[in-house]
Motif scaffolding. Structure first.
Motif, PDB file in Angstrom:
ATOM      1  N   ASN A   1       3.660 -26.668   0.491  1.00 41.83           N
ATOM      2  CA  ASN A   1       4.094 -25.766  -0.068  1.00 41.83           C
ATOM      3  C   ASN A   1       3.216 -24.609  -0.521  1.00 41.83           C
ATOM      4  O   ASN A   1       3.677 -23.655  -0.592  1.00 41.83           O
ATOM      5  N   LEU A   2       1.766 -24.654  -0.238  1.00 40.81           N
ATOM      6  CA  LEU A   2       1.231 -24.285  -0.551  1.00 40.81           C
ATOM      7  C   LEU A   2       1.469 -22.890   0.535  1.00 40.81           C
ATOM      8  O   LEU A   2       0.881 -21.673   0.164  1.00 40.81           O
ATOM      9  N   HIS A   3       1.331 -23.401   1.537  1.00 42.66           N
ATOM     10  CA  HIS A   3       2.086 -21.828   2.740  1.00 42.66           C
ATOM     11  C   HIS A   3       2.959 -21.353   2.666  1.00 42.66           C
ATOM     12  O   HIS A   3       3.226 -20.062   2.474  1.00 42.66           O
ATOM     13  N   ARG A   4       4.134 -22.328   2.490  1.00 44.46           N
ATOM     14  CA  ARG A   4       4.926 -20.960   1.815  1.00 44.46           C
ATOM     15  C   ARG A   4       4.525 -19.895   0.449  1.00 44.46           C
ATOM     16  O   ARG A   4       5.055 -19.040   0.165  1.00 44.46           O
ATOM     17  N   LYS A   5       3.876 -20.154  -0.621  1.00 45.39           N
ATOM     18  CA  LYS A   5       3.516 -19.691  -1.502  1.00 45.39           C
ATOM     19  C   LYS A   5       2.954 -17.953  -1.133  1.00 45.39           C
ATOM     20  O   LYS A   5       3.019 -17.482  -1.535  1.00 45.39           O
ATOM     21  N   ILE A   6       1.618 -18.495  -0.280  1.00 47.81           N
ATOM     22  CA  ILE A   6       0.615 -17.573   0.567  1.00 47.81           C
ATOM     23  C   ILE A   6       1.401 -16.990   0.718  1.00 47.81           C
ATOM     24  O   ILE A   6       1.345 -15.961   1.456  1.00 47.81           O
ATOM     25  N   LYS A   7       2.935 -16.879   1.488  1.00 44.17           N
ATOM     26  CA  LYS A   7       3.275 -16.372   2.884  1.00 44.17           C
ATOM     27  C   LYS A   7       4.555 -15.667   1.225  1.00 44.17           C
ATOM     28  O   LYS A   7       4.697 -14.164   1.588  1.00 44.17           O
TER      29      LYS A   7
ATOM     30  N   PHE B   1      -4.518 -16.900  -8.761  1.00 46.52           N
ATOM     31  CA  PHE B   1      -4.983 -18.067  -8.952  1.00 46.52           C
ATOM     32  C   PHE B   1      -5.041 -18.415  -7.173  1.00 46.52           C
ATOM     33  O   PHE B   1      -6.451 -19.212  -7.357  1.00 46.52           O
ATOM     34  N   ILE B   2      -3.945 -18.374  -6.554  1.00 49.73           N
ATOM     35  CA  ILE B   2      -4.920 -18.893  -5.168  1.00 49.73           C
ATOM     36  C   ILE B   2      -5.327 -18.188  -4.847  1.00 49.73           C
ATOM     37  O   ILE B   2      -5.484 -18.898  -3.896  1.00 49.73           O
ATOM     38  N   GLN B   3      -5.211 -16.518  -4.592  1.00 51.82           N
ATOM     39  CA  GLN B   3      -6.183 -16.297  -4.242  1.00 51.82           C
ATOM     40  C   GLN B   3      -7.565 -16.414  -4.404  1.00 51.82           C
ATOM     41  O   GLN B   3      -8.020 -16.712  -3.618  1.00 51.82           O
ATOM     42  N   GLN B   4      -7.599 -16.116  -5.537  1.00 55.52           N
ATOM     43  CA  GLN B   4      -9.135 -17.049  -5.873  1.00 55.52           C
ATOM     44  C   GLN B   4      -9.486 -18.788  -5.678  1.00 55.52           C
ATOM     45  O   GLN B   4     -10.877 -18.042  -4.692  1.00 55.52           O
TER      46      GLN B   4
ATOM     47  N   VAL C   1      -7.235 -23.709   3.977  1.00 54.21           N
ATOM     48  CA  VAL C   1      -6.311 -24.081   3.011  1.00 54.21           C
ATOM     49  C   VAL C   1      -5.945 -25.963   2.649  1.00 54.21           C
ATOM     50  O   VAL C   1      -5.007 -25.965   1.530  1.00 54.21           O
ATOM     51  N   SER C   2      -6.617 -26.164   3.680  1.00 52.43           N
ATOM     52  CA  SER C   2      -6.187 -28.023   2.891  1.00 52.43           C
ATOM     53  C   SER C   2      -7.209 -28.206   2.058  1.00 52.43           C
ATOM     54  O   SER C   2      -6.640 -29.141   0.893  1.00 52.43           O
ATOM     55  N   ARG C   3      -8.370 -27.456   1.751  1.00 52.32           N
ATOM     56  CA  ARG C   3      -9.463 -27.850   0.971  1.00 52.32           C
ATOM     57  C   ARG C   3      -8.723 -27.594  -0.239  1.00 52.32           C
ATOM     58  O   ARG C   3      -9.240 -27.986  -1.469  1.00 52.32           O
ATOM     59  N   THR C   4      -7.743 -26.326  -0.181  1.00 57.09           N
ATOM     60  CA  THR C   4      -7.406 -25.522  -1.416  1.00 57.09           C
ATOM     61  C   THR C   4      -6.050 -25.722  -2.107  1.00 57.09           C
ATOM     62  O   THR C   4      -6.308 -26.026  -2.878  1.00 57.09           O
ATOM     63  N   ALA C   5      -5.336 -26.508  -0.920  1.00 61.71           N
ATOM     64  CA  ALA C   5      -4.035 -27.173  -1.436  1.00 61.71           C
ATOM     65  C   ALA C   5      -4.936 -28.969  -2.377  1.00 61.71           C
ATOM     66  O   ALA C   5      -4.115 -29.090  -3.476  1.00 61.71           O
ATOM     67  N   GLU C   6      -5.956 -29.604  -1.769  1.00 60.97           N
ATOM     68  CA  GLU C   6      -6.537 -30.765  -2.132  1.00 60.97           C
ATOM     69  C   GLU C   6      -6.637 -30.837  -3.309  1.00 60.97           C
ATOM     70  O   GLU C   6      -6.459 -31.239  -4.362  1.00 60.97           O
ATOM     71  N   ALA C   7      -7.994 -29.364  -3.359  1.00 61.23           N
ATOM     72  CA  ALA C   7      -8.716 -29.003  -5.373  1.00 61.23           C
ATOM     73  C   ALA C   7      -7.598 -28.278  -5.635  1.00 61.23           C
ATOM     74  O   ALA C   7      -7.370 -28.449  -7.282  1.00 61.23           O
ATOM     75  N   ILE C   8      -6.564 -27.466  -6.107  1.00 58.02           N
ATOM     76  CA  ILE C   8      -5.362 -27.613  -6.528  1.00 58.02           C
ATOM     77  C   ILE C   8      -4.185 -28.377  -6.366  1.00 58.02           C
ATOM     78  O   ILE C   8      -3.262 -27.987  -7.429  1.00 58.02           O
ATOM     79  N   ASP C   9      -4.467 -29.865  -6.440  1.00 60.82           N
ATOM     80  CA  ASP C   9      -3.178 -31.116  -6.084  1.00 60.82           C
ATOM     81  C   ASP C   9      -1.866 -30.607  -5.650  1.00 60.82           C
ATOM     82  O   ASP C   9      -1.259 -30.701  -6.062  1.00 60.82           O
ATOM     83  N   LEU C  10      -1.899 -29.638  -4.785  1.00 62.30           N
ATOM     84  CA  LEU C  10      -0.742 -29.232  -4.219  1.00 62.30           C
ATOM     85  C   LEU C  10      -0.164 -29.480  -2.509  1.00 62.30           C
ATOM     86  O   LEU C  10      -1.192 -29.292  -2.110  1.00 62.30           O
ATOM     87  N   GLU C  11       1.005 -29.819  -2.574  1.00 62.55           N
ATOM     88  CA  GLU C  11       1.236 -29.911  -0.836  1.00 62.55           C
ATOM     89  C   GLU C  11       0.808 -29.252  -0.117  1.00 62.55           C
ATOM     90  O   GLU C  11       1.305 -28.070  -0.070  1.00 62.55           O
TER      91      GLU C  11
END
Length: 455
Positions: A441-447, A416-419, A428-438
């Motif tokens: 937090n998104l950076h940690r999941k990506i890593k 889901f994050i990849q897509q 990353v910023s626009r993706t985090a805003e779109a999926i309503d995630l800090e």
């Protein structure tokens, strides 16, 4: 130019050796005491030291001991005009490679130096080869599943417990076995592999235990078995589920008693081995079907490891693919290649029933057969080409079979994050805003999922 340090209190010996060795193309360093020789050795790191036994102050044996303390691999040849067998034995125990008596013979000195330097080159080549093999055997991956496996290996490897590795064909069970061996206290001892499925039933006893001359037709000489060869090291029994019940019984007896007799022999041989077994079969089901001994299973299954299939660690697919791509480009002397975004997407989406082995073979084929620099989606095998379509069209993600709930959730989250990252061109910023995630937090999941961001 190789450097030879001469430590001798006789000026005539130093000057004579200096002239001879420089004529032979060596660079020489001269010292008349053990103390000055040690100082020069620390500063210059010579390739070889010619060391006299009888020196004023610190004698040659003590100098040798200190040389080896500061550099355990220092090559040293001892010289003495009053040599005794006792002195030669002491020097050898301290690490001297040779002991030359005075008056020195030119031919003997040069031969001894040549042999010592050849040994030094072999040691260096062996070290380089081991480093290269260790790199080739490195387990690559940042996915949660592979990180967890690496943590387990780091905990279990230094112990003496026996290991049972399970996993599908091509997942890398041998890599896990080698990693356990290399990180264990037996890492500098033999790692001996036996493919139990590849050895005919009538030969497996001879292969494992060895045989005496004349034990059977064709046994023209005594031969050591794999258990013998792995003494003090690790014996890797691959595909242990394919052993016959008769052989299983003999293996169990050896594992319990740590002793055996060669085929056709009567002498009992004791061995000290750590056994690592691997199989792609469900041994508990094999036990229920009467094809595997329950007592052997419990004896081997002290430290169980499961190697996840590649479809359960999709975040590692491109890391592995790019590693294999660079490796085969070097091996085949080809210009560097890269995957197009569409090809990478198809590789990530494919189920990989043959696991890492299949991926490695596909990449090798692409390196050899694709002439252009960028590998396109249409260059991939037909079965892989269309596998990326589901990611774009929102079709159900493939290969959730055999997953636990947590593994399936992690796999969905990663995809889901990849897509979503692809939708926002890696922002990353626009993706985090779109999926309503800090964003943090998104950076940690990506890593943690090993997702690569577009550059």
């Amino acid at each position: 130019m190789q450097t030879i340090l001469i430590i001798d209190d006789e000026p005539s010996i130093r000057e004579s050796l200096e002239g001879i060795l420089e004529d032979e193309g060596y660079r020489t360093l001269l010292a008349e005491t053990g103390e000055s020789g040690l100082a020069l050795a620390r500063e210059e790191c010579p390739d070889l030291v010619l060391l006299d036994v009888w020196l004023p102050g610190m004698d040659g044996l003590e100098t040798l001991s200190r040389l080896r303390e500061s550099n355990p691999e220092q090559l040293v040849i001892m010289m003495s005009g009053h040599g005794t067998i006792e002195t030669a034995v002491k020097a050898t125990k301290l690490g001297a490679l040779d002991f030359i008596e005075k008056p020195l013979s030119l031919e003997k000195v040069l031969l001894s130096i040549d042999n010592a330097l050849k040994l030094g080159r072999l040691v260096e080549e062996n070290r380089s080869l081991k480093a290269s093999m260790a790199k080739d055997c490195e387990m690559l991956g940042n996915s949660p599943a592979i990180c967890h496996l690496k943590e387990q290996i780091a905990i279990a490897a230094p112990t003496s417990g026996w290991v049972l590795i399970t996993g599908e064909n091509g997942t890398g069970k041998e890599l896990v076995a080698r990693a356990i061996h290399n990180l264990s206290k037996r890492g500098d001892k033999p790692f001996v592999e036996v493919n139990c499925a590849a050895i005919p039933e009538e030969l497996i006893e001879s292969e494992l235990f060895g045989h005496e001359k004349g034990a059977f037709t064709g046994a023209t000489a005594q031969r050591k078995g794999k258990f013998d060869l792995a003494h003090q090291g690790t014996l890797f029994l691959d595909e242990i589920g394919d052993m016959s019940l008769k052989t299983q019984a003999k293996i169990l007896r050896i594992l319990q008693e740590r002793k055996f007799e060669r085929v056709g022999g009567s002498r009992t041989i004791e061995v000290d081995v750590r056994v690592i077994a691997a199989t792609n079969k469900d041994l508990e089901e094999e036990i229920r079907q009467g094809r595997f001994r329950q007592d052997l299973y419990y004896r081997l299954n002290v430290l169980p490891f499961h190697v996840p299939p590649l479809r359960h660690r999709r975040g590692d697919i491109m890391l592995l693919a790019e590693h294999f791509l660079a490796h085969f480009c070097r091996q085949e002397s080809r210009d560097s290649k890269r995957f197009s975004p569409e090809a990478a997407e198809a590789l990530r989406a494919y189920a990989w029933p043959g696991n890492v082995r299949e991926l490695k073979n596909v990449v090798e084929r692409l390196v050899i057969m694709v002439a252009h620099e960028t590998i396109l989606a249409e260059d991939l095998p037909e079965g892989i080409q269309g596998s990326g379509a589901g990611m774009k069209t929102g079709l159900p993600l493939p290969a959730f079979d055999d997953m636990t709930f947590k593994q399936a959730r992690d796999e969905f989250e990663r995809e889901f994050i990849q897509q979503k990252l692809e939708e926002f061109d890696g922002n990353v910023s626009r993706t985090a805003e779109a999926i309503d995630l800090e964003r943090s937090n998104l950076h940690r999941k990506i890593k943690s999922y090993g997702i690569e961001l577009k550059k």
